[in-house]
Enzyme design. Structure first.
Site, mmCIF file in Angstrom:
data_model
loop_
_atom_site.group_PDB
_atom_site.id
_atom_site.type_symbol
_atom_site.label_atom_id
_atom_site.label_comp_id
_atom_site.label_asym_id
_atom_site.label_seq_id
_atom_site.Cartn_x
_atom_site.Cartn_y
_atom_site.Cartn_z
ATOM 1 C CE1 TYR A 12 -4.152 1.526 -0.256
ATOM 2 C CE2 TYR A 12 -3.482 2.820 1.660
ATOM 3 C CZ TYR A 12 -4.356 2.585 0.614
ATOM 4 O OH TYR A 12 -5.434 3.421 0.423
ATOM 5 C CE LYS B 278 -7.347 6.132 0.647
ATOM 6 N NZ LYS B 278 -8.426 6.882 -0.027
HETATM 7 P P1 NAD Z 1 -12.772 2.901 -8.102
HETATM 8 O O1 NAD Z 1 -11.628 2.648 -9.025
HETATM 9 O O2 NAD Z 1 -14.078 2.387 -8.463
HETATM 10 O O3 NAD Z 1 -12.879 4.458 -7.779
HETATM 11 C C1 NAD Z 1 -11.780 5.319 -7.729
HETATM 12 C C2 NAD Z 1 -12.247 6.619 -8.358
HETATM 13 O O4 NAD Z 1 -11.248 7.632 -8.234
HETATM 14 C C3 NAD Z 1 -12.572 6.480 -9.846
HETATM 15 O O5 NAD Z 1 -13.907 6.829 -10.073
HETATM 16 C C4 NAD Z 1 -11.629 7.476 -10.497
HETATM 17 O O6 NAD Z 1 -12.211 8.085 -11.623
HETATM 18 C C5 NAD Z 1 -11.415 8.452 -9.362
HETATM 19 N N1 NAD Z 1 -10.237 9.294 -9.547
HETATM 20 C C6 NAD Z 1 -8.916 8.945 -9.551
HETATM 21 N N2 NAD Z 1 -8.162 10.015 -9.828
HETATM 22 C C7 NAD Z 1 -9.008 11.071 -10.004
HETATM 23 C C8 NAD Z 1 -8.842 12.437 -10.337
HETATM 24 N N3 NAD Z 1 -7.621 12.972 -10.559
HETATM 25 N N4 NAD Z 1 -9.944 13.222 -10.414
HETATM 26 C C9 NAD Z 1 -11.170 12.713 -10.220
HETATM 27 N N5 NAD Z 1 -11.409 11.428 -9.919
HETATM 28 C C10 NAD Z 1 -10.334 10.608 -9.813
HETATM 29 O O7 NAD Z 1 -12.270 2.310 -6.686
HETATM 30 P P2 NAD Z 1 -12.911 2.357 -5.212
HETATM 31 O O8 NAD Z 1 -12.286 1.218 -4.502
HETATM 32 O O9 NAD Z 1 -14.362 2.482 -5.268
HETATM 33 O O10 NAD Z 1 -12.259 3.694 -4.611
HETATM 34 C C11 NAD Z 1 -12.999 4.723 -3.999
HETATM 35 C C12 NAD Z 1 -12.322 5.200 -2.717
HETATM 36 O O11 NAD Z 1 -12.400 4.158 -1.749
HETATM 37 C C13 NAD Z 1 -10.834 5.540 -2.867
HETATM 38 O O12 NAD Z 1 -10.541 6.674 -2.084
HETATM 39 C C14 NAD Z 1 -10.161 4.330 -2.254
HETATM 40 O O13 NAD Z 1 -8.881 4.652 -1.763
HETATM 41 C C15 NAD Z 1 -11.149 4.005 -1.142
HETATM 42 N N6 NAD Z 1 -11.026 2.666 -0.550
HETATM 43 C C16 NAD Z 1 -11.091 1.548 -1.345
HETATM 44 C C17 NAD Z 1 -11.001 0.283 -0.767
HETATM 45 C C18 NAD Z 1 -11.023 -0.959 -1.616
HETATM 46 O O14 NAD Z 1 -10.560 -2.017 -1.137
HETATM 47 N N7 NAD Z 1 -11.522 -0.931 -2.831
HETATM 48 C C19 NAD Z 1 -10.877 0.162 0.630
HETATM 49 C C20 NAD Z 1 -10.846 1.328 1.409
HETATM 50 C C21 NAD Z 1 -10.924 2.571 0.811
HETATM 51 O O1 0WE Z 2 -7.018 2.833 -1.776
HETATM 52 C C1 0WE Z 2 -6.999 1.795 -2.383
HETATM 53 C C2 0WE Z 2 -6.500 1.712 -3.802
HETATM 54 C C3 0WE Z 2 -6.022 3.028 -4.258
HETATM 55 C C4 0WE Z 2 -5.285 3.053 -5.574
HETATM 56 C C5 0WE Z 2 -5.325 2.057 -6.531
HETATM 57 C C6 0WE Z 2 -4.619 2.205 -7.714
HETATM 58 C C7 0WE Z 2 -4.570 1.138 -8.778
HETATM 59 C C8 0WE Z 2 -4.316 1.733 -10.147
HETATM 60 C C9 0WE Z 2 -4.519 4.160 -5.797
HETATM 61 N N1 0WE Z 2 -3.808 4.315 -6.939
HETATM 62 C C10 0WE Z 2 -3.861 3.368 -7.889
HETATM 63 N N2 0WE Z 2 -3.133 3.566 -9.026
HETATM 64 C C11 0WE Z 2 -3.272 2.797 -10.133
HETATM 65 O O2 0WE Z 2 -2.555 3.003 -11.117
HETATM 66 N N3 0WE Z 2 -7.421 0.659 -1.732
HETATM 67 C C12 0WE Z 2 -7.743 0.746 -0.343
HETATM 68 C C13 0WE Z 2 -7.480 -0.676 -2.369
HETATM 69 C C14 0WE Z 2 -6.186 -1.358 -2.051
HETATM 70 O O3 0WE Z 2 -5.072 -1.093 -2.751
HETATM 71 C C15 0WE Z 2 -4.040 -1.820 -2.182
HETATM 72 C C16 0WE Z 2 -4.532 -2.558 -1.100
HETATM 73 C C17 0WE Z 2 -5.911 -2.266 -1.011
HETATM 74 C C18 0WE Z 2 -6.871 -2.769 0.001
HETATM 75 C C19 0WE Z 2 -2.699 -1.879 -2.513
HETATM 76 C C20 0WE Z 2 -1.856 -2.708 -1.780
HETATM 77 C C21 0WE Z 2 -2.330 -3.438 -0.713
HETATM 78 C C22 0WE Z 2 -3.693 -3.388 -0.365
#
Ligand code: NAD
Ligand code: 0WE
Length: 258
Positions: free
Chosen positions: A156, A163
């Site tokens: 991460y 974060k």
């Molecule tokens: P997702 O890929 O569906 O959503 C990520 C979004 O970020 C996309 O809609 C993308 O268009 C937007 N984004 C990225 N760069 C941007 C920019 N410059 N301007 C505008 N929009 C931008 O993935 P998700 O998992 O739904 O992520 C949503 C949030 O949840 C993120 O903050 C992520 O860190 C957080 N999160 C995800 C998880 C997980 O396991 N998926 C867990 C905890 C927190």
């Molecule tokens: O916040 C996230 C993912 C955020 C994210 C994901 C990407 C993939 C594509 C940010 N930047 C990028 N850039 C890219 O080019 N999560 C909480 C999901 C997530 O990501 C991980 C996790 C978990 C959970 C990465 C490593 C270990 C665990």
């Protein structure tokens, strides 16, 4: 009776049906809120327009949060239909791909650090700064964070620092906007397979581990997050601000499974 009837909420971060923001939009719609949506770029525009229409919304506006002009034009555009509204959901996180793989010290770069912090943390307060005058009393701002802010999670890497910054941002924003009647919170979500999680090394292994260690013995999904988000943006949560709510099935409070 929906507990969000009369609330107008702006949703960012919808990229697909798997997106956490999509789960949130659905849950909020079920509780009677009116919704508006942003999309990051033209590639996502038709998809977000389709999702918006299915949730009775025709307010769909471009916003790339890495660009100040784009944030400002989002709210001048929104103002044409909503002169006032009741909050927004920030579901945006990004670091360059090379940052999220391997040894933290080897992977981190000045540019990777800057971009992760700008897009994932600064953008939350940047949005608040641009729409403050448009927010009604009792408005609520919500962002999404992850346990990697509090613990060192393999791969991460710099996203964990971003974060941690976002979580501090929640507290400072809550303190600054509280007197105006605005609440600011974050949901710390357990891992969910979304686009942002695709391509992450060992993600399957992580989810399997979650299933056995988590007190509720299952992975979290976007409906779980959506319902908690709807609550936090409603007047039912009037006493909650500056808080990081873990919606992770209890994973973060447990150390082992028997
Ligand atoms: P997702 O890929 O569906 O959503 C990520 C979004 O970020 C996309 O809609 C993308 O268009 C937007 N984004 C990225 N760069 C941007 C920019 N410059 N301007 C505008 N929009 C931008 O993935 P998700 O998992 O739904 O992520 C949503 C949030 O949840 C993120 O903050 C992520 O860190 C957080 N999160 C995800 C998880 C997980 O396991 N998926 C867990 C905890 C927190
Ligand atoms: O916040 C996230 C993912 C955020 C994210 C994901 C990407 C993939 C594509 C940010 N930047 C990028 N850039 C890219 O080019 N999560 C909480 C999901 C997530 O990501 C991980 C996790 C978990 C959970 C990465 C490593 C270990 C665990």
């Amino acid at each position: 009776m929906g507990f969000l009837i009369g609330k107008r909420i702006l949703i960012t971060g919808v990229a697909s049906k798997l997106s956490i923001a999509y789960g949130i939009a659905n849950a909020m719609h079920k509780q009677g809120s009116e919704l508006a949506f942003t999309y990051q770029n033209n590639k996502l525009k038709p998809r977000v327009e389709e999702f918006a229409a299915s949730l009775d919304s025709n307010i769909v506006i471009e916003c790339d949060v890495s660009n100040d002009g784009s944030i400002i034009s989002l709210f001048s555009e929104l103002q044409k239909t909503w002169s006032k509204f009741d909050g927004f959901v920030h579901a945006i996180g990004f670091a360059p791909t090379d940052q999220l793989n391997g040894d933290y010290i080897d992977a981190v770069t000045r540019d990777g650090f800057r971009i992760a912090h700008e897009v994932s943390s600064y953008s939350f307060v940047a949005m608040a700064k641009s729409c403050r005058e448009m927010l009604n009393k009792n408005a609520s701002l919500l962002t999404l964070t992850y346990l990697g802010a509090e613990r060192a999670v393999p791969n991460y890497n710099v996203m964990g620092l971003a974060k941690a910054s976002l979580e501090a941002n929640v507290r400072y924003m809550a303190n600054a906007m509280g007197p105006q009647g605005i609440r600011v919170n974050a949901i710390s979500a357990g891992p969910i397979r979304t686009l942002a999680a695709s391509g992450i090394k060992n993600f399957r292994k992580m989810l399997a581990h979650y299933d056995v260690v988590t007190p509720i013995r299952r992975a979290i999904n976007i409906h779980d997050i959506g319902n908690s988000a709807a609550f936090l943006c409603s007047n039912l949560a009037a006493g909650i601000t500056g808080e990081i709510i873990h919606v992770d099935g209890g994973f973060s409070i447990a150390v082992m499974s028997e």
